[in-house]
Scaffold this motif. Structure first.
Motif, PDB file in Angstrom:
ATOM      1  N   GLY A 206       0.778  -1.230   0.000  1.00 36.64           N
ATOM      2  CA  GLY A 206       0.000   0.000   0.000  1.00 36.64           C
ATOM      3  C   GLY A 206       0.802   1.268   0.000  1.00 36.64           C
ATOM      4  N   SER A 207       2.130   1.164   0.092  1.00 36.26           N
ATOM      5  CA  SER A 207       2.905   2.385   0.263  1.00 36.26           C
ATOM      6  C   SER A 207       4.225   2.397  -0.504  1.00 36.26           C
ATOM      7  CB  SER A 207       3.188   2.604   1.764  1.00 36.26           C
ATOM      8  OG  SER A 207       3.762   3.857   2.009  1.00 36.26           O
ATOM      9  N   GLY A 208       4.528   1.363  -1.248  1.00 37.08           N
ATOM     10  CA  GLY A 208       5.753   1.365  -2.036  1.00 37.08           C
ATOM     11  C   GLY A 208       7.015   1.083  -1.256  1.00 37.08           C
ATOM     12  N   GLY A 209       6.887   0.535  -0.042  1.00 39.00           N
ATOM     13  CA  GLY A 209       8.064   0.177   0.736  1.00 39.00           C
ATOM     14  C   GLY A 209       8.634  -1.159   0.302  1.00 39.00           C
ATOM     15  N   ARG A 210       9.600  -1.646   1.080  1.00 36.78           N
ATOM     16  CA  ARG A 210      10.225  -2.927   0.755  1.00 36.78           C
ATOM     17  C   ARG A 210      10.412  -3.716   2.042  1.00 36.78           C
ATOM     18  NH1 ARG A 210      15.564  -2.674   2.302  1.00 36.78           N
ATOM     19  NH2 ARG A 210      16.033  -4.596   1.170  1.00 36.78           N
ATOM     20  N   ALA A 211      10.395  -5.035   1.909  1.00 32.96           N
ATOM     21  CA  ALA A 211      10.616  -5.904   3.060  1.00 32.96           C
ATOM     22  C   ALA A 211      11.269  -7.192   2.587  1.00 32.96           C
ATOM     23  CB  ALA A 211       9.306  -6.206   3.781  1.00 32.96           C
ATOM     24  N   GLU A 212      12.258  -7.653   3.341  1.00 30.33           N
ATOM     25  CA  GLU A 212      12.942  -8.916   3.064  1.00 30.33           C
ATOM     26  C   GLU A 212      13.143  -9.653   4.380  1.00 30.33           C
ATOM     27  OE1 GLU A 212      16.156  -8.571  -0.195  1.00 30.33           O
ATOM     28  OE2 GLU A 212      16.182  -6.630   0.839  1.00 30.33           O
TER      29      GLU A 212
END
Length: 366
Positions: A206-212
């Protein structure tokens, strides 16, 4: 005839709706809320939705009215807008909005479904209500205790206002101990990966972030290295602080996403903790606490995220593990604001079974 705040009238309502100008309509909403004219507010929302079907872009006004009803109206009106389709563009989920200003006893007789009741009850539990043994609280919805456990942390709760939200982030330690990454063999654990990534899913979708996320054999230096960080700052944190950080991230929408709510945040944090401790869902609360304390939890930051974060507790120290023993970490700083964005960098190590996991999630407001 002029519109009076003391006696709201519908005399020019048709003209307001047909003009389809947001500012006059929002002023009318404010006046009706101040006068507590909830029936008139419901009628205005109905007319805005009818006008939308005629091509007038008034759905944001109708959505805002739903939000204001959930926040400010008496319980029957507040509960009436708690439907799956409502509040998609509100400052937060309307279940959380309504629960922030109404008790469960006030809302319960008017809630439209067990699903809604279960989420509202979970939000009220986070605000200190004890709803254990209340069938109407529908604990089966989120499968969490209907009270806060003594070992749980203070969760970060949002405060909703007419046109804004205050959603604080946790205070955390400023990290100063530097560690280099290590090589590590990955472990294939899809469920654990999903549980960790779900903590920041709204930041990504929903916000264009990133997660790994990574799960590996060996210590946390290998897990963090698997995420691409070659060197980083790190500090050990108590299990309850890690739970609070996970819940905060999962409740948040990041920079631009829609907030999921504190109840969803607590649920996602418990799910991640249960996966990390290899407990069946729903976990026994006491067993979860014991297993979480058995693990070693860390907060870390890659160098590019490091920002000096002053705080009133500067000078306090926390112990560090292993080779870092004896180093100190000044406190505290915020996870949001100083760095211009949102970030969650956690790692956990199982000293008995010899594996570790890490997550790196970031979202920026610019």
């Amino acid at each position: 005839m002029a519109f009076s705040d003391d006696e709201p009238r519908q005399l020019d309502l048709d003209d307001l709706v047909e003009a389809a100008e947001a500012n006059p309509l929002l002023r009318r909403v404010d006046a009706l809320c101040e006068a507590r004219s909830w029936d008139a507010l419901v009628e205005l929302a109905r007319r805005c939705r009818e006008a939308y079907e005629r091509g007038k872009q008034l759905w944001p006004i109708a959505e805002h009215i739903d939000y204001r009803l959930a926040l400010e109206a008496s319980a029957p009106f507040a509960a009436s807008v708690l439907t799956p389709a409502a509040g998609r563009f509100a400052l937060g989920p309307l279940t959380e909005v309504a629960a922030s200003t109404h008790t469960f006893d006030e809302l319960e007789p008017h809630l439209p479904s067990p699903q809604v009741a279960g989420v509202v009850a979970a939000e009220r539990v986070l605000r200190g209500e004890v709803l254990t043994g209340r069938p109407g609280a529908h604990p089966e919805v989120l499968e969490l205790p209907m009270h806060l456990e003594a070992w749980e942390p203070p969760y970060m709760l949002a405060t909703y206002k007419a046109h804004e939200i205050e959603a604080p982030s946790p205070e955390v330690a400023q990290l100063t101990a530097e560690v280099s990454a290590a090589d590590a063999e990955p472990i294939d654990d899809d469920e654990l990966h999903r549980a960790l990534l779900d903590l920041a899913s709204t930041w990504v979708t929903g916000s264009g972030g990133r997660a790994e996320a990574a799960v590996v054999e060996g210590g946390v230096a290998g897990a963090i290295g698997s995420l691409g960080a070659r060197s980083f700052l790190i500090g050990e944190v108590p299990a309850r602080e890690a739970l609070a950080l996970m819940a905060w991230a999962a409740a948040s929408g990041g920079a631009h996403g829609r907030r999921r709510g504190a109840a969803a945040g607590r649920s996602a944090a418990w799910w991640a903790a249960a996966e990390l401790t290899d407990l069946d869902w729903p976990p026994d609360p006491d067993e979860l606490a014991r297993e979480m304390d058995r693990l070693r939890w860390y907060r870390w930051e890659p160098h590019e995220m490091t920002v000096p974060l002053p705080g009133a507790l500067r000078g306090a120290t926390v112990p560090l593990p292993g080779a870092l023993r004896g180093a100190t970490v000044p406190l505290p700083g915020a996870l949001r604001g100083a760095s211009g964005g949102w970030n969650l960098h956690l790692a956990v190590e199982d000293p008995d079974d010899g594996w570790s996991a890490a997550i790196a999630a970031e979202d920026r407001s610019d």
